[in-house]
Write a protein that holds these residues in place. Structure first.
Motif, PDB file in Angstrom:
ATOM      1  N   GLU A 205      -1.892 -14.970  -1.893  1.00  0.00           N
ATOM      2  CA  GLU A 205      -0.987 -14.069  -2.185  1.00  0.00           C
ATOM      3  C   GLU A 205      -1.292 -13.047  -1.726  1.00  0.00           C
ATOM      4  O   GLU A 205      -2.474 -12.344  -1.255  1.00  0.00           O
ATOM      5  N   LEU A 206       0.101 -11.958  -1.674  1.00  0.00           N
ATOM      6  CA  LEU A 206      -0.024 -10.490  -1.226  1.00  0.00           C
ATOM      7  C   LEU A 206      -0.609  -9.426  -2.808  1.00  0.00           C
ATOM      8  O   LEU A 206      -0.019  -9.228  -3.632  1.00  0.00           O
ATOM      9  N   PHE A 207      -1.455  -8.413  -2.360  1.00  0.00           N
ATOM     10  CA  PHE A 207      -1.333  -7.233  -2.990  1.00  0.00           C
ATOM     11  C   PHE A 207      -0.429  -7.064  -4.004  1.00  0.00           C
ATOM     12  O   PHE A 207       0.676  -6.534  -3.360  1.00  0.00           O
ATOM     13  N   MET A 208       0.064  -6.326  -5.110  1.00  0.00           N
ATOM     14  CA  MET A 208       0.990  -6.088  -5.621  1.00  0.00           C
ATOM     15  C   MET A 208       1.064  -4.490  -5.673  1.00  0.00           C
ATOM     16  O   MET A 208      -0.120  -4.469  -5.719  1.00  0.00           O
ATOM     17  N   PRO A 209       1.417  -3.426  -5.737  1.00  0.00           N
ATOM     18  CA  PRO A 209       1.169  -2.129  -5.522  1.00  0.00           C
ATOM     19  C   PRO A 209      -0.147  -1.551  -6.717  1.00  0.00           C
ATOM     20  O   PRO A 209      -0.408  -1.151  -6.163  1.00  0.00           O
ATOM     21  N   GLU A 210       0.926  -2.325  -7.756  1.00  0.00           N
ATOM     22  CA  GLU A 210      -0.534  -1.689  -8.997  1.00  0.00           C
ATOM     23  C   GLU A 210      -1.625  -2.105  -9.020  1.00  0.00           C
ATOM     24  O   GLU A 210      -2.960  -1.666  -9.465  1.00  0.00           O
ATOM     25  N   GLU A 211      -1.992  -3.499  -8.142  1.00  0.00           N
ATOM     26  CA  GLU A 211      -4.031  -3.552  -8.056  1.00  0.00           C
ATOM     27  C   GLU A 211      -4.285  -2.475  -6.513  1.00  0.00           C
ATOM     28  O   GLU A 211      -4.981  -1.587  -7.019  1.00  0.00           O
ATOM     29  N   ILE A 212      -3.441  -1.586  -6.102  1.00  0.00           N
ATOM     30  CA  ILE A 212      -3.962  -0.337  -5.128  1.00  0.00           C
ATOM     31  C   ILE A 212      -3.677   0.199  -6.049  1.00  0.00           C
ATOM     32  O   ILE A 212      -5.421   1.346  -5.576  1.00  0.00           O
ATOM     33  N   LEU A 213      -2.813   0.923  -6.633  1.00  0.00           N
ATOM     34  CA  LEU A 213      -2.731   1.947  -7.432  1.00  0.00           C
ATOM     35  C   LEU A 213      -3.654   2.009  -8.408  1.00  0.00           C
ATOM     36  O   LEU A 213      -4.500   2.881  -8.748  1.00  0.00           O
ATOM     37  N   THR A 214      -4.580   1.340  -9.072  1.00  0.00           N
ATOM     38  CA  THR A 214      -5.094   0.721 -10.236  1.00  0.00           C
ATOM     39  C   THR A 214      -6.234   1.523  -9.527  1.00  0.00           C
ATOM     40  O   THR A 214      -7.573   2.420  -9.872  1.00  0.00           O
ATOM     41  N   VAL A 215      -6.605   1.268  -8.367  1.00  0.00           N
ATOM     42  CA  VAL A 215      -8.533   1.452  -7.631  1.00  0.00           C
ATOM     43  C   VAL A 215      -7.906   3.401  -7.105  1.00  0.00           C
ATOM     44  O   VAL A 215      -8.349   4.088  -6.898  1.00  0.00           O
ATOM     45  N   ILE A 216      -6.724   3.458  -6.620  1.00  0.00           N
ATOM     46  CA  ILE A 216      -6.688   4.724  -6.346  1.00  0.00           C
ATOM     47  C   ILE A 216      -6.805   5.784  -7.632  1.00  0.00           C
ATOM     48  O   ILE A 216      -7.560   6.716  -7.725  1.00  0.00           O
ATOM     49  N   GLU A 217      -6.182   5.016  -8.630  1.00  0.00           N
ATOM     50  CA  GLU A 217      -6.217   6.227  -8.744  1.00  0.00           C
ATOM     51  C   GLU A 217      -8.367   6.190  -9.782  1.00  0.00           C
ATOM     52  O   GLU A 217      -8.865   7.271 -10.802  1.00  0.00           O
ATOM     53  N   GLU A 218      -9.063   5.198 -10.061  1.00  0.00           N
ATOM     54  CA  GLU A 218     -10.267   5.066  -9.909  1.00  0.00           C
ATOM     55  C   GLU A 218     -11.044   5.370  -9.055  1.00  0.00           C
ATOM     56  O   GLU A 218     -11.947   6.617  -9.615  1.00  0.00           O
ATOM     57  N   VAL A 219     -10.971   6.426  -8.247  1.00  0.00           N
ATOM     58  CA  VAL A 219     -11.336   6.794  -6.575  1.00  0.00           C
ATOM     59  C   VAL A 219     -11.428   8.335  -6.422  1.00  0.00           C
ATOM     60  O   VAL A 219     -12.253   8.904  -5.983  1.00  0.00           O
ATOM     61  N   ALA A 220     -10.167   8.498  -7.156  1.00  0.00           N
ATOM     62  CA  ALA A 220      -9.171  10.160  -6.959  1.00  0.00           C
ATOM     63  C   ALA A 220     -10.484  11.389  -8.319  1.00  0.00           C
ATOM     64  O   ALA A 220     -11.049  10.887  -9.201  1.00  0.00           O
TER      65      ALA A 220
ATOM     66  N   SER B  25       1.137  -1.475  -0.273  1.00  0.00           N
ATOM     67  CA  SER B  25      -0.220   0.251  -0.233  1.00  0.00           C
ATOM     68  C   SER B  25       0.964   1.255   0.360  1.00  0.00           C
ATOM     69  O   SER B  25       0.578   1.744  -0.737  1.00  0.00           O
ATOM     70  N   LEU B  26       1.589   0.933   0.768  1.00  0.00           N
ATOM     71  CA  LEU B  26       2.933   2.941   0.897  1.00  0.00           C
ATOM     72  C   LEU B  26       3.515   2.484  -0.183  1.00  0.00           C
ATOM     73  O   LEU B  26       3.403   3.672  -0.867  1.00  0.00           O
ATOM     74  N   ARG B  27       3.838   1.809  -1.196  1.00  0.00           N
ATOM     75  CA  ARG B  27       4.198   1.577  -2.658  1.00  0.00           C
ATOM     76  C   ARG B  27       3.509   2.063  -3.775  1.00  0.00           C
ATOM     77  O   ARG B  27       3.940   3.307  -4.103  1.00  0.00           O
ATOM     78  N   ALA B  28       2.118   1.680  -2.939  1.00  0.00           N
ATOM     79  CA  ALA B  28       0.977   2.193  -4.476  1.00  0.00           C
ATOM     80  C   ALA B  28       0.765   3.616  -4.161  1.00  0.00           C
ATOM     81  O   ALA B  28       0.412   4.728  -4.904  1.00  0.00           O
ATOM     82  N   VAL B  29       1.017   4.567  -2.535  1.00  0.00           N
ATOM     83  CA  VAL B  29       0.639   5.300  -2.272  1.00  0.00           C
ATOM     84  C   VAL B  29       1.751   6.097  -3.193  1.00  0.00           C
ATOM     85  O   VAL B  29       1.450   7.913  -3.660  1.00  0.00           O
ATOM     86  N   HIS B  30       3.089   6.027  -2.843  1.00  0.00           N
ATOM     87  CA  HIS B  30       4.122   6.931  -3.309  1.00  0.00           C
ATOM     88  C   HIS B  30       4.253   6.703  -4.630  1.00  0.00           C
ATOM     89  O   HIS B  30       4.720   7.656  -5.330  1.00  0.00           O
ATOM     90  N   ASP B  31       3.975   6.170  -5.717  1.00  0.00           N
ATOM     91  CA  ASP B  31       3.625   5.906  -7.175  1.00  0.00           C
ATOM     92  C   ASP B  31       2.427   6.877  -7.598  1.00  0.00           C
ATOM     93  O   ASP B  31       2.470   7.791  -8.765  1.00  0.00           O
ATOM     94  N   ALA B  32       1.713   6.629  -6.391  1.00  0.00           N
ATOM     95  CA  ALA B  32      -0.010   7.691  -7.130  1.00  0.00           C
ATOM     96  C   ALA B  32       0.932   8.906  -7.064  1.00  0.00           C
ATOM     97  O   ALA B  32       0.539  10.097  -7.924  1.00  0.00           O
ATOM     98  N   ARG B  33       1.624   9.531  -6.192  1.00  0.00           N
ATOM     99  CA  ARG B  33       1.950  10.461  -5.394  1.00  0.00           C
ATOM    100  C   ARG B  33       2.578  11.337  -6.758  1.00  0.00           C
ATOM    101  O   ARG B  33       2.341  12.322  -7.682  1.00  0.00           O
ATOM    102  N   VAL B  34       3.924  10.143  -7.768  1.00  0.00           N
ATOM    103  CA  VAL B  34       4.199  10.535  -8.738  1.00  0.00           C
ATOM    104  C   VAL B  34       3.337  10.880  -9.937  1.00  0.00           C
ATOM    105  O   VAL B  34       3.755  12.052 -10.536  1.00  0.00           O
ATOM    106  N   ARG B  35       2.321  10.605  -9.908  1.00  0.00           N
ATOM    107  CA  ARG B  35       1.393  10.488 -10.721  1.00  0.00           C
ATOM    108  C   ARG B  35       0.071  11.677 -10.812  1.00  0.00           C
ATOM    109  O   ARG B  35       0.103  11.717 -11.625  1.00  0.00           O
ATOM    110  N   GLY B  36       0.540  12.468  -9.684  1.00  0.00           N
ATOM    111  CA  GLY B  36      -0.073  13.450  -9.095  1.00  0.00           C
ATOM    112  C   GLY B  36      -1.529  13.495  -8.286  1.00  0.00           C
ATOM    113  O   GLY B  36      -1.570  14.238  -8.906  1.00  0.00           O
TER     114      GLY B  36
END
Length: 377
Positions: A362-377, A289-300
């Motif tokens: 299995e564990l979530f991949m950061p990309e799976e969480i990042l996709t949801v961040i982008e969908e709800v933002a 999740s933290l990796r996904a949040v960092h990646d989301a920040r990079v994407r604005g």
């Protein structure tokens, strides 16, 4: 013990427990927690401690309770099926106010489930698994370093508040390897249970100290008379049907945690100040999740991160404040939706809560969480 080590999470919990002063382990081997028992079996005899493998998980926690009653800081470790079997005696430890530490390295369930796969399916059982009302202290480490540090905190909390403390790890955290920095602990770093200062004839085993509403604890063999029972009891430890004594006992089992709630609760936040979307995660999922949040920040995207380190008491007041500022809270979990219920309770409708669940081992991949961040933002 001080220095740098390269440990698995299970190893870190074992060595952290030893550093905290644990000198008794009672348990039964079960994947994926068995390394904890293996290390305690090897190390405790070197320290004049005791390791005992019992016939089953029920006997394991019973022995652990006995070790604590005899005066030793005591540990047991298990996984889902064993955690279920321990619940009745866990309730005994709550009622009799016996300080022990219980580790659950979570795996997939129900029943035998997925012995070698990860999950977070036991977190509600940690709070409500044994019947009756009681306060709960439960930690969820997200790194190997934290496994070591939380093991020490767990023993300090058990000794301070005189009750069981739970560590809810999971298969990934238990078996991953990372650098761990250890330090030599001094007397100020460790908490030991309060011992009686009066002579044995004046000792009342469950009489609360007016300063903190917590009783001191004698050890069997020290000459103090102490009756232990799972029945609701009075200050002498004997069963009671007196309404006032019953209510006073039950309220104290709750209030001794509620009263010190702010001292116990721990959490971590990242990028929360301007976040529109908050990702709340714990344990191994917090890493993705933290990796996904960092990646989301990079994407604005204005994404933030909230991690409860104590699952119980849940950091509801702290989350509620953030819910006033964010629009959406995403809750990824390795279950069908458990801690999301606590999030919804804490948020009280002030933000939209979006569950994200994975139960395939299995564990979530950061990309799976990042996709949801982008969908709800």
């Amino acid at each position: 013990m001080s220095g740098v080590a390269f440990w698995q999470g299970n190893e870190a919990i074992a060595y952290g427990s030893i550093a905290a002063g644990c000198r008794f382990f009672g348990g039964y081997p079960i994947t994926p927690s068995s390394e904890i028992a293996e290390i305690m079996a090897e190390e405790l005899p070197k320290l004049n401690g005791r390791f005992i493998q019992m016939e089953d998980e029920i006997g394991g926690i019973a022995a652990t309770i006995g070790g604590s009653i005899a005066g030793m800081k005591s540990l047991t470790a298990t996984s889902g099926p064993g955690f279920s079997l321990k619940q009745e005696n866990l309730g005994l430890a709550y009622m009799a106010e016996i300080p022990i530490v219980v580790v659950d390295v979570m795996r997939g369930g129900p029943s035998t489930g997925l012995p070698t796969k990860t999950s977070q399916q036991d977190v509600m059982q940690a709070r409500w698994g044994t019947h009756g009302d009681h306060g709960t202290i439960c930690y969820a480490p997200a790194s190997v370093q934290e496994c070591y540090d939380i093991a020490i905190k767990a023993f300090n909390s058990a000794e301070r508040y005189r009750q069981p403390v739970l560590i809810m790890s999971d298969e990934i955290i238990g078996h991953m390897r990372e650098k761990v920095v250890t330090k030599k602990l001094g007397p100020s770093d460790l908490i030991n249970r309060k011992r009686p200062t009066e002579v044995p004839d004046k000792f009342v085993p469950y009489r609360p100290d007016p300063k903190d509403d917590l009783p001191c604890m004698a050890s069997f063999g020290d000459g103090y008379r102490w009756h232990i029972t799972g029945l609701t009891h009075n200050d002498w430890g004997f069963p009671t049907n007196n309404n006032d004594e019953i209510e006073r006992k039950m309220k104290r089992l709750m209030s001794k945690i509620d009263r010190f709630r702010d001292d116990i609760v721990e959490y971590e936040t990242v990028f929360e100040d301007d976040a529109d979307v908050l990702v709340l995660a714990y344990g191994s999922v917090a890493r993705s999740s933290l990796r996904a949040v960092h990646d989301a920040r990079v994407r604005g995207f204005k994404a933030g991160f909230f991690r409860p380190i104590t699952l119980w008491p849940f950091p509801d007041k702290e989350l509620e404040k953030l819910a006033r500022k964010v629009k959406t809270i995403i809750v990824p979990e390795l279950n069908c939706g458990q801690m999301v219920l606590e999030v919804e309770r804490a948020v009280r409708g002030r933000a939209k809560v979006v569950p994200l669940n994975l139960v395939n081992g299995e564990l979530f991949m950061p990309e799976e969480i990042l996709t949801v961040i982008e969908e709800v933002a």
